[in-house]
Design a protein around this motif. Structure first.
Motif, PDB file in Angstrom:
ATOM      1  N   VAL A 188       0.671  -1.205  -0.086  1.00 27.59           N
ATOM      2  CA  VAL A 188       0.041  -0.106  -0.237  1.00 27.59           C
ATOM      3  C   VAL A 188       0.918   1.156   0.090  1.00 27.59           C
ATOM      4  O   VAL A 188       0.592   2.235  -0.894  1.00 27.59           O
ATOM      5  CB  VAL A 188      -0.915   0.012   1.146  1.00 27.59           C
ATOM      6  N   TRP A 189       1.928   1.353   0.812  1.00 25.90           N
ATOM      7  CA  TRP A 189       2.764   2.488   0.703  1.00 25.90           C
ATOM      8  C   TRP A 189       3.342   2.440  -0.384  1.00 25.90           C
ATOM      9  O   TRP A 189       3.509   3.877  -0.930  1.00 25.90           O
ATOM     10  CB  TRP A 189       3.802   1.960   2.097  1.00 25.90           C
ATOM     11  N   MET A 190       3.819   1.654  -1.247  1.00 19.00           N
ATOM     12  CA  MET A 190       4.577   1.979  -2.349  1.00 19.00           C
ATOM     13  C   MET A 190       3.806   2.215  -3.639  1.00 19.00           C
ATOM     14  O   MET A 190       4.293   3.152  -4.315  1.00 19.00           O
ATOM     15  CB  MET A 190       5.180   0.416  -2.939  1.00 19.00           C
ATOM     16  N   TYR A 191       2.317   1.908  -3.413  1.00 18.50           N
ATOM     17  CA  TYR A 191       1.395   2.403  -4.568  1.00 18.50           C
ATOM     18  C   TYR A 191       0.957   3.671  -4.364  1.00 18.50           C
ATOM     19  O   TYR A 191       0.864   4.419  -5.137  1.00 18.50           O
ATOM     20  CB  TYR A 191       0.623   1.195  -4.665  1.00 18.50           C
ATOM     21  N   PHE A 192       0.354   4.080  -2.883  1.00 16.36           N
ATOM     22  CA  PHE A 192      -0.037   5.215  -2.811  1.00 16.36           C
ATOM     23  C   PHE A 192       0.688   6.421  -2.296  1.00 16.36           C
ATOM     24  O   PHE A 192       0.565   7.561  -2.490  1.00 16.36           O
ATOM     25  CB  PHE A 192      -1.151   5.041  -1.687  1.00 16.36           C
ATOM     26  N   ALA A 193       1.958   5.893  -1.385  1.00 14.37           N
ATOM     27  CA  ALA A 193       2.512   6.966  -0.600  1.00 14.37           C
ATOM     28  C   ALA A 193       3.888   7.346  -1.407  1.00 14.37           C
ATOM     29  O   ALA A 193       4.226   8.581  -1.446  1.00 14.37           O
ATOM     30  CB  ALA A 193       2.882   6.650   0.754  1.00 14.37           C
ATOM     31  N   PHE A 194       4.666   6.295  -1.829  1.00 15.54           N
ATOM     32  CA  PHE A 194       5.803   6.570  -2.403  1.00 15.54           C
ATOM     33  C   PHE A 194       5.676   7.654  -3.615  1.00 15.54           C
ATOM     34  O   PHE A 194       6.610   8.454  -3.860  1.00 15.54           O
ATOM     35  CB  PHE A 194       6.441   5.430  -2.940  1.00 15.54           C
ATOM     36  N   PRO A 195       4.850   7.584  -4.568  1.00 13.75           N
ATOM     37  CA  PRO A 195       4.368   8.518  -5.647  1.00 13.75           C
ATOM     38  C   PRO A 195       4.422   9.880  -5.230  1.00 13.75           C
ATOM     39  O   PRO A 195       5.020  10.846  -5.837  1.00 13.75           O
ATOM     40  CB  PRO A 195       3.335   8.295  -6.307  1.00 13.75           C
ATOM     41  N   LEU A 196       3.934  10.177  -4.088  1.00 15.70           N
ATOM     42  CA  LEU A 196       3.932  11.453  -3.433  1.00 15.70           C
ATOM     43  C   LEU A 196       5.167  11.885  -2.929  1.00 15.70           C
ATOM     44  O   LEU A 196       5.421  13.151  -3.065  1.00 15.70           O
ATOM     45  CB  LEU A 196       3.205  11.381  -2.112  1.00 15.70           C
ATOM     46  N   LEU A 197       6.170  11.205  -2.836  1.00 17.31           N
ATOM     47  CA  LEU A 197       7.642  11.583  -2.453  1.00 17.31           C
ATOM     48  C   LEU A 197       8.233  11.982  -3.553  1.00 17.31           C
ATOM     49  O   LEU A 197       9.171  12.562  -3.671  1.00 17.31           O
ATOM     50  CB  LEU A 197       8.080  10.496  -1.574  1.00 17.31           C
ATOM     51  N   VAL A 198       8.082  10.899  -4.678  1.00 13.27           N
ATOM     52  CA  VAL A 198       9.257  11.092  -5.826  1.00 13.27           C
ATOM     53  C   VAL A 198       8.351  11.753  -7.034  1.00 13.27           C
ATOM     54  O   VAL A 198       9.052  12.158  -8.026  1.00 13.27           O
ATOM     55  CB  VAL A 198       9.716   9.701  -6.459  1.00 13.27           C
ATOM     56  N   GLY A 199       6.955  11.957  -6.960  1.00 10.29           N
ATOM     57  CA  GLY A 199       6.604  12.700  -8.039  1.00 10.29           C
ATOM     58  C   GLY A 199       6.142  11.971  -9.228  1.00 10.29           C
ATOM     59  O   GLY A 199       5.369  12.638 -10.118  1.00 10.29           O
ATOM     60  N   PHE A 200       6.236  10.852  -9.260  1.00 11.73           N
ATOM     61  CA  PHE A 200       5.676   9.850 -10.254  1.00 11.73           C
ATOM     62  C   PHE A 200       5.098   8.730  -9.915  1.00 11.73           C
ATOM     63  O   PHE A 200       5.411   7.967  -8.927  1.00 11.73           O
ATOM     64  CB  PHE A 200       6.811   9.439 -11.683  1.00 11.73           C
ATOM     65  N   THR A 201       4.020   7.937 -10.885  1.00 16.18           N
ATOM     66  CA  THR A 201       3.184   7.052 -10.225  1.00 16.18           C
ATOM     67  C   THR A 201       3.812   5.865 -11.129  1.00 16.18           C
ATOM     68  O   THR A 201       4.420   5.899 -12.002  1.00 16.18           O
ATOM     69  CB  THR A 201       1.868   7.194 -10.610  1.00 16.18           C
ATOM     70  N   PHE A 202       3.502   4.709 -10.314  1.00 19.13           N
ATOM     71  CA  PHE A 202       3.715   3.334 -10.878  1.00 19.13           C
ATOM     72  C   PHE A 202       2.449   2.790 -11.494  1.00 19.13           C
ATOM     73  O   PHE A 202       1.340   2.974 -10.609  1.00 19.13           O
ATOM     74  CB  PHE A 202       4.516   2.416  -9.952  1.00 19.13           C
ATOM     75  N   ALA A 203       2.479   1.696 -12.378  1.00 16.77           N
ATOM     76  CA  ALA A 203       1.416   1.152 -12.514  1.00 16.77           C
ATOM     77  C   ALA A 203       1.270   0.071 -11.406  1.00 16.77           C
ATOM     78  O   ALA A 203       2.448  -0.389 -10.955  1.00 16.77           O
ATOM     79  CB  ALA A 203       1.597   0.366 -13.939  1.00 16.77           C
ATOM     80  N   PRO A 204      -0.078  -0.440 -11.064  1.00 13.67           N
ATOM     81  CA  PRO A 204      -0.062  -1.280  -9.878  1.00 13.67           C
ATOM     82  C   PRO A 204       0.611  -2.504 -10.017  1.00 13.67           C
ATOM     83  O   PRO A 204       1.536  -2.763  -9.029  1.00 13.67           O
ATOM     84  CB  PRO A 204      -1.735  -1.607  -9.857  1.00 13.67           C
ATOM     85  N   PHE A 205       0.895  -3.223 -11.164  1.00 12.21           N
ATOM     86  CA  PHE A 205       1.908  -4.277 -11.379  1.00 12.21           C
ATOM     87  C   PHE A 205       3.076  -3.981 -10.889  1.00 12.21           C
ATOM     88  O   PHE A 205       3.547  -4.847 -10.231  1.00 12.21           O
ATOM     89  CB  PHE A 205       1.684  -4.897 -12.859  1.00 12.21           C
ATOM     90  N   TRP A 206       3.700  -3.260 -11.393  1.00  8.02           N
ATOM     91  CA  TRP A 206       5.101  -2.692 -10.958  1.00  8.02           C
ATOM     92  C   TRP A 206       5.352  -2.272  -9.651  1.00  8.02           C
ATOM     93  O   TRP A 206       6.335  -2.535  -9.088  1.00  8.02           O
ATOM     94  CB  TRP A 206       5.811  -1.838 -11.957  1.00  8.02           C
ATOM     95  N   ALA A 207       4.293  -1.420  -9.197  1.00  8.18           N
ATOM     96  CA  ALA A 207       4.444  -1.063  -7.571  1.00  8.18           C
ATOM     97  C   ALA A 207       4.297  -2.494  -6.802  1.00  8.18           C
ATOM     98  O   ALA A 207       5.047  -2.546  -5.765  1.00  8.18           O
ATOM     99  CB  ALA A 207       3.237  -0.421  -7.289  1.00  8.18           C
ATOM    100  N   ALA A 208       3.768  -3.173  -7.096  1.00 15.83           N
ATOM    101  CA  ALA A 208       3.779  -4.677  -6.564  1.00 15.83           C
ATOM    102  C   ALA A 208       4.885  -5.299  -6.494  1.00 15.83           C
ATOM    103  O   ALA A 208       5.413  -5.887  -5.917  1.00 15.83           O
ATOM    104  CB  ALA A 208       2.286  -5.523  -7.167  1.00 15.83           C
ATOM    105  N   VAL A 209       5.495  -5.426  -7.810  1.00 14.03           N
ATOM    106  CA  VAL A 209       6.941  -6.146  -8.237  1.00 14.03           C
ATOM    107  C   VAL A 209       7.949  -5.645  -7.022  1.00 14.03           C
ATOM    108  O   VAL A 209       8.618  -6.297  -6.441  1.00 14.03           O
ATOM    109  CB  VAL A 209       7.417  -5.923  -9.566  1.00 14.03           C
TER     110      VAL A 209
END
Lengths: 261, 221, 219
Positions: B72-93
Motif C-alpha cells: 500500500v505504501w509503495m503504490y499510494f505513498a511513494f509516488p507522493l515523495l518522488v513525483g511519479f506513479t507506478f502502474a499497480p503491477f510494477w508497484a507490486a513487483v
C-alpha cells in the motif's frame, strides 16, 4: 576343563523349565527375511551371547523378545506364556525385562539419578523418595554414585552406558537384554561396562547379550549362539564355539574377526 | 441451498487473464527477490563494515512490517515523495521484492555459513582466490542446500500476489472479488478460486520436496 | 506538496486502539491455534488411518492457500454454515486460527519426529505406555525444538493480522487506511501505519532471534 566334547554339554539350570523359548520365530521387513524360523531356549541364570555378522538377525531377535518388534510367525514364550498382543499386557511383560541399547538412550533432559528413578516412579508408581533411594543404590553398584546429579551431556559414553544399565536394573527385571552395549564406546571405556555386566552375571542374572566382544563371550557366557542370515548356524558352550566349532561358517566368521582362540 | 457456478464459466477468460498476471507477478518477484537477496547476503558477508548494520536493519525491519503495508505504501505513498506513479503491477513487483528479498538474504546467508569451514580451507590451500572459492565451492553447495528454501520463496511470492489485490493489481484474487461482487455468488466464486490457488501451490511445494531429495547428496560435505 | 504530520497525533487514540486490536487478535489466535496444532499433530501421528488422513488433508489445504483468500472465503461461507450473523472480528479469528493451526501442526509433528526413535524405545522397554513415553520423554525434548519455530510463527501471525482489514476489522491497518480516506493525508497515514507496525514488530523479531539462540538445537 572337560576335554571330551562329544558328550552333550550340561546347560545351567537345565532341570528347570526355560525362562524364554523362541519357537520358529519369523520376522520380515517387507521382502527381507530378518529371522527365518529361529528356535532357541534360554535358561534361568544363563548368560547367552548372540554373535554373528551384521544384519544376521541377532538384534532383531532381541527386539522381538520385548515386543519392540512384532513377529510374523512362530511364538515367543516367557515362562511358558506366549507374548500377548495387547499393548497393556505387553507392558507388564516389558516390566519384567530390562533392555540396554547400543546408543545408551539416556533421557537427556533428566539427571543420571532421575533417569534411573524414572522407571519405578512412572511405571511402578513408586514414591519418589523410595525410587530415588533405589536409584542411588544402583548407581553405587555401577560405580557412579558421585555422578548422580550429572546430566547425560556431562557423562562419558562408558558412564552413560553404566547409568543405562542401572536404569534397566531399577525395574528389578528377571531378564536383561543387551543390544551391542559396547559397540558405540571408545576402547578405553569398554572395559568398565563389561566388568559391570560380568558382575551382574556372577550374581545370577539371566542375560541375553548381542555383542562383538568375543573376549567377553568367551570368558563370561554360559552359552553362545551363532547367527547368520536370520538363522542359527551353531550354538553351544563357549569352549565349543571358540575352540572347536563344528560348523565351517562359524570358523569362517571367527577367523574373519581375527579370533585365534 | 443451491449453488450456481455459472459466473465462473461465463467469465473464464477474465479469470484466465487474472491467473496469467498472478503467475507473471509471482515468477518475476521470486526471481528479483532471490537476486536482490543474493546481493544483500554477499554484501553483508563480504562487503564494507559500515554497510552491515544498515543491511541488518533493513532485513529486520521487513520482518516487522506486513507485506500489505509495504504494498500500500509503495503504490499510494511513494509516488507522493518522488513525483511519479507506478502502474499497480510494477508497484507490486517493487513492494514484493523489497519484502521477500530480506527473507531471501537470510536464507542465502545461512546457506553459505552452513558449509563446513574445512571446505574454505581446502579451497584456499589449493590456491583459489576468494572469488573462485565463492563461485566454485561455496555457492554451488549452498544453492543445493537452499533449494527447499527457494521453493518456499516461490510459494510465499505466489501467496503474496493475492494481497496485491488491495492495490488493484488485476491478478486472480482481484478478478475473484470483481466477479463475486457482480454476480452475488461469492461462495461459488471464492471456492473455485481456492481450488485454482491450491492447484498452483500444491505442485510447487511437492515439486521442491522431490527435487531436493534427488540432489541432496550433492550438497552434503 | 505539503505534508501535515499532525494528523497522526490527532488520531492517536484510534491508531492505538487499532494497534491494541492487532495485538489482541495475535494473542487470541495463538491461544487457540497452539492446542489446535497439537491436536492435528497427534491425529497425524496416531495409528488411526482416518485421523491421519483428515489431519494431513487439513494441513495441506491451509498451507497451500493465500490467507487473504481464506479470510474472504470464511467471511462468505460462515454465515451459511451458522444460521446467525457473526461479527467480522469472529470471522477473522476463525480464518486466522484455521490457518495458523495448520502451520503449528507441521511444527509439532516435525518436532516430535525429530526426537530419535531410540528414546521412545528406551521408554517403552521400561514398560511405559505410549502415552507416558510421549509425555515424559519425547515431548519435553521436542519442546525445545518447537519453541523457536512457534516464536517465528507468532511474528508471521502478527503481520498477517493486517490482512483482516479487508473484511473491515478495525485493527491497525484498517484504522490507518480509514483515517487516510477521511483526511486525504495519504503519505502521513501510510507512513505512520508502517512505523507503528515497525515499533511493535521489530522488538518481537529480536526476541525471536534471542529465543533461537537460547534454544538452538545442541546435539
Amino acid at each position: 576343563m572337560n576335554n571330551d566334547i562329544t558328550r552333550a554339554p550340561a546347560r545351567k539350570n537345565a532341570d528347570q523349565p526355560p525362562v524364554l523359548v523362541y519357537e520358529e520365530v519369523r520376522k520380515l521387513y517387507g521382502d527381507f527375511v530378518a529371522l527365518d524360523g529361529v528356535s532357541l531356549q534360554v535358561h534361568k541364570g544363563e548368560v547367552m551371547c548372540l554373535i554373528g555378522p551384521s544384519g544376521s538377525g541377532k538384534s532383531t531377535l532381541l527386539r522381538c523378545t520385548n515386543a519392540l518388534e512384532t513377529i510374523n510367525g512362530g511364538r515367543v514364550l516367557i515362562d511358558g506364556v506366549p507374548l500377548p498382543a495387547q499393548e497393556s499386557a505387553v507392558r507388564k511383560v516389558r516390566q519384567r525385562m530390562g533392555m540396554v541399547f547400543q546408543s545408551f538412550e539416556l533421557f537427556p533432559h533428566k539427571s543420571a539419578l532421575d533417569n534411573v528413578a524414572m522407571g519405578p516412579i512412572t511405571v511402578l508408581g513408586m514414591r519418589e523418595s523410595e525410587a530415588k533411594a533405589r536409584a542411588m543404590a544402583l548407581l553405587e553398584k555401577v560405580g557412579l554414585s558421585a555422578k548422580a546429579g550429572n546430566f547425560p551431556a556431562n557423562l562419558s559414553g562408558g558412564q552413560q552406558q553404566r547409568v543405562a544399565i542401572a536404569r534397566a536394573l531399577a525395574m528389578e527385571p528377571e531378564v536383561m537384554l543387551f543390544d551391542e552395549p559396547t559397540s558405540a564406546l571408545d576402547p578405553e571405556t569398554v572395559g568398565e561396562v563389561l566388568s559391570v555386566m560380568q558382575k551382574l552375571a556372577q550374581e545370577g542374572m539371566t542375560m541375553i547379550v548381542v555383542t562383538h566382544e568375543m573376549g567377553f563371550a568367551r570368558r563370561v557366557a554360559d552359552w553362545v549362539v551363532v547367527f547368520e542370515s536370520g538363522a542359527i548356524i551353531e550354538q553351544g558352550p563357549p569352549a565349543q564355539i571358540f575352540e572347536h566349532p563344528t560348523v565351517e561358517r562359524t570358523r569362517d566368521f571367527l577367523g574373519h574377526l581375527g579370533w585365534n582362540g | 441451498m443451491e449453488f450456481d457456478f455459472s459466473p465462473i464459466a461465463d467469465n473464464w477468460r477474465f479469470f484466465a487473464s487474472g491467473l496469467g498476471v498472478t503467475v507473471a507477478l509471482s515468477l518475476i518477484s521470486a526471481v528479483t527477490s532471490i537476486l536482490a537477496g543474493l546481493a544483500i547476503a554477499l554484501l553483508r558477508l563480504y562487503g564494507p563494515g559500515w554497510l552491515r548494520p544498515l543491511l541488518v536493519f533493513y532485513i529486520d525491519s521487513m520482518r516487522a512490517i506486513p507485506v500489505l503495508v509495504v504494498l500500500v505504501w509503495m503504490y499510494f505513498a511513494f509516488p507522493l515523495l518522488v513525483g511519479f506513479t507506478f502502474a499497480p503491477f510494477w508497484a507490486a513487483v517493487i513492494a514484493l521484492t523489497l519484502h521477500i528479498a530480506a527473507y531471501a538474504a537470510e536464507v542465502i546467508r545461512a546457506g553459505i555459513e552452513s558449509i563446513r569451514p574445512g571446505q574454505t580451507r581446502a579451497a584456499l590451500a589449493l590456491g583459489m582466490s576468494r572469488a573462485q572459492l565463492l563461485r566454485k565451492v561455496l555457492l554451488p553447495q549452498a544453492t543445493i542446500r537452499m533449494l527447499p528454501a527457494f521453493g518456499s520463496i516461490l510459494t510465499i511470492a505466489i501467496k503474496d500476489t493475492a494481497i496485491a489485490t488491495v492495490i488493484a493489481v488485476p491478478e486472480l484474487m482481484h478478478r475473484a472479488e470483481t466477479v463475486a461482487g457482480q454476480s452475488y455468488r461469492p461462495v461459488e466464486v471464492f471456492t473455485a478460486v481456492m481450488v485454482a490457488y491450491f492447484a498452483i501451490l500444491f505442485p510447487v511445494t511437492r515439486g521442491i520436496d522431490r527435487l531436493y531429495h534427488r540432489v541432496a547428496h550433492l550438497g552434503r560435505s | 506538496m505539503t505534508f501535515d504530520w499532525s494528523v497522526i497525533w490527532t488520531h492517536r487514540q484510534a491508531l492505538l486502539e487499532g494497534a491494541a486490536l492487532t495485538v489482541g487478535l495475535t494473542v487470541l489466535t495463538m491461544l487457540l491455534a497452539v492446542p489446535g496444532g497439537i491436536m492435528l499433530a497427534l491425529m497425524r501421528l496416531s495409528s488411526n488411518r482416518l485421523l491421519q488422513s483428515a489431519s494431513l488433508g487439513f494441513v495441506e489445504f491451509f498451507r497451500n492457500l493465500p490467507l487473504i483468500l481464506v479470510i474472504y472465503w470464511v467471511f462468505y461461507v460462515m454465515p451459511m454454515a451458522v444460521e446467525f450473523q457473526l461479527s467480522p472480528l469472529v470471522t477473522a479469528l476463525v480464518a486466522l486460527v484455521l490457518n495458523v493451526s495448520a502451520y503449528n501442526a507441521e511444527t509439532f509433528r516435525a518436532g516430535i519426529n525429530s526426537i530419535r526413535k531410540g528414546q521412545l524405545e528406551a521408554a517403552l522397554a521400561m514398560g511405559m505406555s505410549r502415552r507416558q513415553a510421549m509425555f515424559k520423554v519425547v515431548i519435553p525434548q521436542a519442546g525445545r525444538r518447537i519453541l523457536p519455530v512457534i516464536a517465528s510463527t507468532w511474528v508471521s501471525l502478527f503481520k498477517d493480522t493486517s490482512l483482516v482489514s479487508v473484511i473491515a476489522v478495525s485493527e491497525l491497518a484498517y484504522t490507518a487506511m480509514q483515517i487516510r480516506a477521511q483526511t486525504f493525508r495519504v503519505l502521513e497515514m501510510l507512513t505512520a501505519m508502517a512505523v507503528l507496525y515497525w515499533l511493535m514488530g521489530y522488538p518481537q523479531a529480536k526476541l525471536v532471534d534471542w529465543i533461537h539462540r537460547k534454544y538452538g538445537v545442541k546435539e
